[in-house]
Design an enzyme around this catalytic site. Structure first.
Site, mmCIF file in Angstrom:
data_model
loop_
_atom_site.group_PDB
_atom_site.id
_atom_site.type_symbol
_atom_site.label_atom_id
_atom_site.label_comp_id
_atom_site.label_asym_id
_atom_site.label_seq_id
_atom_site.Cartn_x
_atom_site.Cartn_y
_atom_site.Cartn_z
ATOM 1 N N LYS A 248 35.793 21.424 59.758
ATOM 2 C CA LYS A 248 36.740 22.067 60.669
ATOM 3 C C LYS A 248 36.019 23.051 61.600
ATOM 4 O O LYS A 248 34.839 23.373 61.388
ATOM 5 C CB LYS A 248 37.819 22.757 59.828
ATOM 6 C CG LYS A 248 38.645 21.763 58.975
ATOM 7 C CD LYS A 248 39.683 22.491 58.131
ATOM 8 C CE LYS A 248 40.546 21.501 57.356
ATOM 9 N NZ LYS A 248 41.580 22.194 56.542
ATOM 10 N N TYR B 181 47.844 15.576 60.856
ATOM 11 C CA TYR B 181 48.558 16.417 59.895
ATOM 12 C C TYR B 181 50.067 16.193 59.958
ATOM 13 O O TYR B 181 50.839 17.100 59.602
ATOM 14 C CB TYR B 181 48.211 17.888 60.135
ATOM 15 C CG TYR B 181 46.870 18.293 59.525
ATOM 16 C CD1 TYR B 181 46.616 18.125 58.160
ATOM 17 C CD2 TYR B 181 45.860 18.868 60.302
ATOM 18 C CE1 TYR B 181 45.399 18.492 57.597
ATOM 19 C CE2 TYR B 181 44.644 19.248 59.743
ATOM 20 C CZ TYR B 181 44.430 19.063 58.383
ATOM 21 O OH TYR B 181 43.229 19.448 57.818
ATOM 22 N N PHE C 25 53.345 26.845 58.356
ATOM 23 C CA PHE C 25 51.942 27.005 58.753
ATOM 24 C C PHE C 25 51.497 25.971 59.794
ATOM 25 O O PHE C 25 50.371 26.041 60.287
ATOM 26 C CB PHE C 25 51.029 26.955 57.522
ATOM 27 C CG PHE C 25 51.011 25.642 56.760
ATOM 28 C CD1 PHE C 25 50.246 24.562 57.193
ATOM 29 C CD2 PHE C 25 51.777 25.482 55.606
ATOM 30 C CE1 PHE C 25 50.232 23.360 56.492
ATOM 31 C CE2 PHE C 25 51.767 24.277 54.894
ATOM 32 C CZ PHE C 25 50.992 23.211 55.348
ATOM 33 N N ARG D 92 37.212 15.158 46.866
ATOM 34 C CA ARG D 92 38.229 16.207 46.715
ATOM 35 C C ARG D 92 37.746 17.252 45.695
ATOM 36 O O ARG D 92 37.939 18.451 45.878
ATOM 37 C CB ARG D 92 39.576 15.612 46.258
ATOM 38 C CG ARG D 92 40.264 14.728 47.281
ATOM 39 C CD ARG D 92 40.909 15.459 48.421
ATOM 40 N NE ARG D 92 42.025 16.280 48.040
ATOM 41 C CZ ARG D 92 42.820 16.892 48.928
ATOM 42 N NH1 ARG D 92 42.615 16.759 50.241
ATOM 43 N NH2 ARG D 92 43.810 17.657 48.525
ATOM 44 N N THR E 238 42.680 23.547 47.784
ATOM 45 C CA THR E 238 43.061 23.879 49.168
ATOM 46 C C THR E 238 42.929 25.380 49.445
ATOM 47 O O THR E 238 42.426 25.786 50.497
ATOM 48 C CB THR E 238 44.524 23.431 49.417
ATOM 49 O OG1 THR E 238 44.633 22.043 49.110
ATOM 50 C CG2 THR E 238 44.927 23.677 50.853
ATOM 51 N N ARG F 7 34.670 24.727 49.230
ATOM 52 C CA ARG F 7 35.598 25.818 49.582
ATOM 53 C C ARG F 7 35.368 27.037 48.688
ATOM 54 O O ARG F 7 35.494 28.178 49.142
ATOM 55 C CB ARG F 7 37.038 25.323 49.474
ATOM 56 C CG ARG F 7 37.416 24.371 50.621
ATOM 57 C CD ARG F 7 38.693 23.623 50.295
ATOM 58 N NE ARG F 7 39.256 22.888 51.425
ATOM 59 C CZ ARG F 7 40.235 21.996 51.309
ATOM 60 N NH1 ARG F 7 40.750 21.726 50.114
ATOM 61 N NH2 ARG F 7 40.704 21.368 52.371
ATOM 62 N N ASN G 21 39.801 27.041 55.648
ATOM 63 C CA ASN G 21 39.148 26.465 54.461
ATOM 64 C C ASN G 21 38.094 25.397 54.769
ATOM 65 O O ASN G 21 37.727 24.608 53.919
ATOM 66 C CB ASN G 21 40.198 25.980 53.451
ATOM 67 C CG ASN G 21 41.057 24.856 53.987
ATOM 68 O OD1 ASN G 21 40.863 24.416 55.117
ATOM 69 N ND2 ASN G 21 41.980 24.381 53.187
ATOM 70 N N HIS H 195 38.102 19.136 55.513
ATOM 71 C CA HIS H 195 39.179 18.212 55.161
ATOM 72 C C HIS H 195 38.577 16.979 54.503
ATOM 73 O O HIS H 195 37.523 16.504 54.923
ATOM 74 C CB HIS H 195 39.944 17.764 56.423
ATOM 75 C CG HIS H 195 40.839 16.588 56.157
ATOM 76 N ND1 HIS H 195 42.110 16.733 55.657
ATOM 77 C CD2 HIS H 195 40.626 15.248 56.257
ATOM 78 C CE1 HIS H 195 42.641 15.524 55.470
ATOM 79 N NE2 HIS H 195 41.763 14.604 55.834
ATOM 80 N N GLU I 124 43.454 7.751 58.168
ATOM 81 C CA GLU I 124 42.664 8.756 58.879
ATOM 82 C C GLU I 124 41.421 8.141 59.515
ATOM 83 O O GLU I 124 41.061 8.496 60.648
ATOM 84 C CB GLU I 124 42.295 9.891 57.905
ATOM 85 C CG GLU I 124 43.540 10.681 57.481
ATOM 86 C CD GLU I 124 43.311 11.601 56.287
ATOM 87 O OE1 GLU I 124 42.180 11.642 55.758
ATOM 88 O OE2 GLU I 124 44.279 12.280 55.874
HETATM 89 P P1 IDP Z 1 44.254 19.787 51.794
HETATM 90 O O1 IDP Z 1 43.486 20.084 53.049
HETATM 91 O O2 IDP Z 1 43.555 20.332 50.582
HETATM 92 O O3 IDP Z 1 44.633 18.333 51.650
HETATM 93 P P2 IDP Z 1 47.048 20.308 52.473
HETATM 94 O O4 IDP Z 1 48.080 20.907 51.568
HETATM 95 O O5 IDP Z 1 47.183 18.869 52.821
HETATM 96 O O6 IDP Z 1 45.618 20.633 51.847
HETATM 97 O O7 IDP Z 1 47.074 21.167 53.803
HETATM 98 C C1 IDP Z 1 46.347 20.759 54.928
HETATM 99 C C2 IDP Z 1 45.666 21.948 55.562
HETATM 100 O O8 IDP Z 1 46.667 22.810 56.109
HETATM 101 C C3 IDP Z 1 44.881 22.827 54.603
HETATM 102 O O9 IDP Z 1 43.573 22.343 54.348
HETATM 103 C C4 IDP Z 1 44.873 24.137 55.356
HETATM 104 O O10 IDP Z 1 43.899 24.127 56.412
HETATM 105 C C5 IDP Z 1 46.251 24.148 55.991
HETATM 106 N N1 IDP Z 1 47.243 24.862 55.172
HETATM 107 C C6 IDP Z 1 47.942 24.384 54.107
HETATM 108 N N2 IDP Z 1 48.748 25.319 53.588
HETATM 109 C C7 IDP Z 1 48.565 26.424 54.337
HETATM 110 C C8 IDP Z 1 49.112 27.752 54.294
HETATM 111 O O11 IDP Z 1 49.955 28.093 53.455
HETATM 112 N N3 IDP Z 1 48.665 28.618 55.249
HETATM 113 C C9 IDP Z 1 47.755 28.285 56.193
HETATM 114 N N4 IDP Z 1 47.209 27.054 56.275
HETATM 115 C C10 IDP Z 1 47.603 26.132 55.354
HETATM 116 MG MG MG Z 2 46.055 17.136 52.547
#
Ligand code: IDP
Ligand code: MG
Length: 155
Positions: free
Chosen positions: A9, A49, A57, A85, A91, A102, A112, A115, A126
Protein backbone atom coordinates in the site's frame (compact mmCIF):
# COMPACT_ATOMS: atom_id res chain seq x y z
CA UNK A 1 0.63 -24.38 -7.35
CA UNK A 2 -1.58 -21.62 -5.96
CA UNK A 3 -1.45 -17.88 -6.81
CA UNK A 4 -2.33 -14.84 -4.74
CA UNK A 5 -2.62 -11.11 -5.23
CA UNK A 6 -0.46 -8.93 -2.97
CA UNK A 7 -0.36 -5.15 -2.80
CA UNK A 8 2.14 -2.98 -0.94
CA UNK A 9 0.00 0.00 0.00
CA UNK A 10 1.05 3.68 -0.36
CA UNK A 11 2.48 3.81 3.19
CA UNK A 12 4.77 0.82 2.50
CA UNK A 13 6.10 2.62 -0.58
CA UNK A 14 6.55 5.98 1.18
CA UNK A 15 8.23 4.38 4.20
CA UNK A 16 10.74 2.53 2.03
CA UNK A 17 9.56 -0.94 3.06
CA UNK A 18 9.04 -2.50 -0.38
CA UNK A 19 12.41 -4.25 -0.50
CA UNK A 20 12.15 -5.76 2.98
CA UNK A 21 8.68 -7.12 2.30
CA UNK A 22 9.56 -8.55 -1.13
CA UNK A 23 12.67 -10.09 0.46
CA UNK A 24 10.50 -12.01 2.94
CA UNK A 25 8.45 -13.55 0.11
CA UNK A 26 11.58 -14.44 -1.86
CA UNK A 27 13.24 -15.96 1.21
CA UNK A 28 10.15 -18.11 1.81
CA UNK A 29 10.68 -19.51 -1.70
CA UNK A 30 7.54 -17.99 -3.20
CA UNK A 31 7.88 -17.08 -6.85
CA UNK A 32 6.93 -13.71 -8.38
CA UNK A 33 4.54 -14.04 -11.32
CA UNK A 34 3.83 -10.34 -11.96
CA UNK A 35 4.70 -6.93 -10.51
CA UNK A 36 3.54 -3.42 -11.39
CA UNK A 37 4.23 -0.05 -9.75
CA UNK A 38 1.16 2.10 -10.24
CA UNK A 39 -1.16 4.76 -8.92
CA UNK A 40 -4.60 3.22 -8.46
CA UNK A 41 -7.48 5.18 -10.01
CA UNK A 42 -10.34 5.81 -7.55
CA UNK A 43 -12.74 3.62 -9.53
CA UNK A 44 -10.36 0.63 -9.38
CA UNK A 45 -9.79 1.10 -5.62
CA UNK A 46 -13.58 1.15 -5.10
CA UNK A 47 -14.00 -2.05 -7.12
CA UNK A 48 -11.11 -3.79 -5.36
CA UNK A 49 -12.62 -3.01 -1.95
CA UNK A 50 -16.25 -3.36 -3.15
CA UNK A 51 -17.14 -5.67 -0.24
CA UNK A 52 -16.53 -2.78 2.20
CA UNK A 53 -18.66 -0.18 0.38
CA UNK A 54 -21.06 1.50 2.80
CA UNK A 55 -18.89 0.93 5.88
CA UNK A 56 -17.72 3.93 7.91
CA UNK A 57 -14.05 3.45 7.06
CA UNK A 58 -14.66 3.11 3.29
CA UNK A 59 -14.10 6.78 2.24
CA UNK A 60 -10.89 6.93 4.30
CA UNK A 61 -9.75 3.59 2.87
CA UNK A 62 -10.24 4.82 -0.71
CA UNK A 63 -8.36 8.06 -0.11
CA UNK A 64 -5.53 6.11 1.59
CA UNK A 65 -5.27 3.61 -1.28
CA UNK A 66 -5.26 6.34 -3.95
CA UNK A 67 -2.91 8.69 -2.09
CA UNK A 68 0.30 7.53 -3.79
CA UNK A 69 1.89 4.73 -5.79
CA UNK A 70 1.45 1.10 -4.79
CA UNK A 71 3.28 -2.09 -5.80
CA UNK A 72 0.80 -4.69 -7.06
CA UNK A 73 2.04 -8.25 -7.43
CA UNK A 74 1.05 -11.84 -8.09
CA UNK A 75 3.01 -14.54 -6.24
CA UNK A 76 2.92 -18.30 -6.52
CA UNK A 77 3.56 -21.04 -3.93
CA UNK A 78 2.23 -24.00 -2.00
CA UNK A 79 -0.99 -22.90 -0.23
CA UNK A 80 0.22 -19.34 -0.70
CA UNK A 81 -3.16 -17.67 -0.07
CA UNK A 82 -3.44 -18.76 3.56
CA UNK A 83 0.31 -18.81 4.20
CA UNK A 84 0.57 -15.21 2.96
CA UNK A 85 -2.31 -14.11 5.19
CA UNK A 86 -0.34 -15.60 8.08
CA UNK A 87 2.86 -13.85 7.04
CA UNK A 88 0.93 -10.53 6.84
CA UNK A 89 -0.64 -10.90 10.28
CA UNK A 90 -4.00 -9.70 11.55
CA UNK A 91 -5.73 -6.72 9.88
CA UNK A 92 -5.27 -4.62 13.03
CA UNK A 93 -1.50 -4.36 13.59
CA UNK A 94 -2.09 -4.12 17.34
CA UNK A 95 -3.26 -7.76 17.16
CA UNK A 96 -0.72 -8.86 14.53
CA UNK A 97 1.92 -11.16 16.00
CA UNK A 98 5.57 -10.07 16.11
CA UNK A 99 7.36 -11.60 13.15
CA UNK A 100 4.45 -10.88 10.81
CA UNK A 101 4.68 -8.02 8.31
CA UNK A 102 1.95 -5.94 9.96
CA UNK A 103 3.20 -6.96 13.41
CA UNK A 104 6.69 -5.75 12.64
CA UNK A 105 6.06 -2.67 10.49
CA UNK A 106 2.65 -1.14 11.28
CA UNK A 107 0.61 0.26 14.18
CA UNK A 108 -2.89 1.06 12.90
CA UNK A 109 -5.57 -0.73 10.82
CA UNK A 110 -5.92 2.34 8.61
CA UNK A 111 -2.18 2.24 7.78
CA UNK A 112 -1.50 -1.49 7.70
CA UNK A 113 0.86 -1.40 4.68
CA UNK A 114 -0.10 -4.60 2.84
CA UNK A 115 -3.01 -6.38 1.18
CA UNK A 116 -3.24 -10.10 0.39
CA UNK A 117 -6.16 -12.09 -1.05
CA UNK A 118 -8.23 -13.94 1.56
CA UNK A 119 -9.57 -16.86 -0.56
CA UNK A 120 -9.10 -18.52 -3.95
CA UNK A 121 -12.16 -16.62 -5.25
CA UNK A 122 -10.77 -13.25 -4.10
CA UNK A 123 -7.34 -14.10 -5.53
CA UNK A 124 -8.82 -14.84 -8.97
CA UNK A 125 -10.99 -11.72 -8.90
CA UNK A 126 -8.17 -9.43 -7.73
CA UNK A 127 -5.56 -10.82 -10.14
CA UNK A 128 -7.99 -10.24 -13.04
CA UNK A 129 -8.78 -6.74 -11.77
CA UNK A 130 -5.14 -5.63 -11.84
CA UNK A 131 -3.41 -7.74 -14.51
CA UNK A 132 -3.90 -8.89 -18.10
CA UNK A 133 -3.09 -12.50 -18.95
CA UNK A 134 0.08 -11.52 -20.81
CA UNK A 135 1.44 -9.80 -17.69
CA UNK A 136 1.42 -13.10 -15.74
CA UNK A 137 4.76 -14.75 -16.50
CA UNK A 138 5.58 -18.45 -16.55
CA UNK A 139 9.18 -19.53 -16.23
CA UNK A 140 11.22 -22.35 -14.81
CA UNK A 141 12.44 -21.77 -11.24
CA UNK A 142 16.05 -22.93 -10.85
CA UNK A 143 15.58 -23.82 -7.16
CA UNK A 144 12.47 -25.98 -7.47
CA UNK A 145 14.12 -29.33 -6.67
CA UNK A 146 15.33 -27.78 -3.40
CA UNK A 147 11.90 -26.34 -2.55
CA UNK A 148 9.50 -29.16 -3.46
CA UNK A 149 9.84 -32.80 -2.50
CA UNK A 150 7.76 -33.79 -5.56
CA UNK A 151 10.19 -32.15 -7.99
CA UNK A 152 12.91 -34.49 -9.19
CA UNK A 153 16.27 -34.27 -7.40
CA UNK A 154 19.27 -34.09 -9.73
CA UNK A 155 21.22 -37.38 -9.80
P1 IDP B 1 -7.67 -7.31 5.30
O1 IDP B 1 -6.88 -6.26 4.57
O2 IDP B 1 -6.87 -7.93 6.41
O3 IDP B 1 -8.30 -8.33 4.38
P2 IDP B 1 -10.34 -6.16 5.63
O4 IDP B 1 -11.23 -6.33 6.82
O5 IDP B 1 -10.73 -6.83 4.36
O6 IDP B 1 -8.86 -6.57 6.08
O7 IDP B 1 -10.23 -4.60 5.38
C1 IDP B 1 -9.60 -4.11 4.23
C2 IDP B 1 -8.73 -2.93 4.58
O8 IDP B 1 -9.57 -1.85 4.99
C3 IDP B 1 -7.79 -3.15 5.75
O9 IDP B 1 -6.58 -3.80 5.38
C4 IDP B 1 -7.56 -1.73 6.21
O10 IDP B 1 -6.62 -1.05 5.36
C5 IDP B 1 -8.92 -1.10 5.99
N1 IDP B 1 -9.76 -1.14 7.20
C6 IDP B 1 -10.52 -2.17 7.66
N2 IDP B 1 -11.13 -1.86 8.80
C7 IDP B 1 -10.77 -0.59 9.09
C8 IDP B 1 -11.07 0.31 10.17
O11 IDP B 1 -11.83 -0.01 11.10
N3 IDP B 1 -10.49 1.54 10.11
C9 IDP B 1 -9.67 1.93 9.10
N4 IDP B 1 -9.35 1.12 8.07
C10 IDP B 1 -9.89 -0.13 8.06
MG1 MG C 1 -9.93 -8.30 3.11
Amino acid sequence: MERTFVMLKPDAVQRGLMGQIVARLEAKGFRPVAMKFMRIPRELAERHYGEHKGKGFFPGLISYMTSGPVLVMVWEGDNIISVMRGMMGKTNPVEAAPGTIRGDFAQQTGRNIIHGSDSPESAKREIELFFNDYELLSYEACNKVWMFEQAQTPS
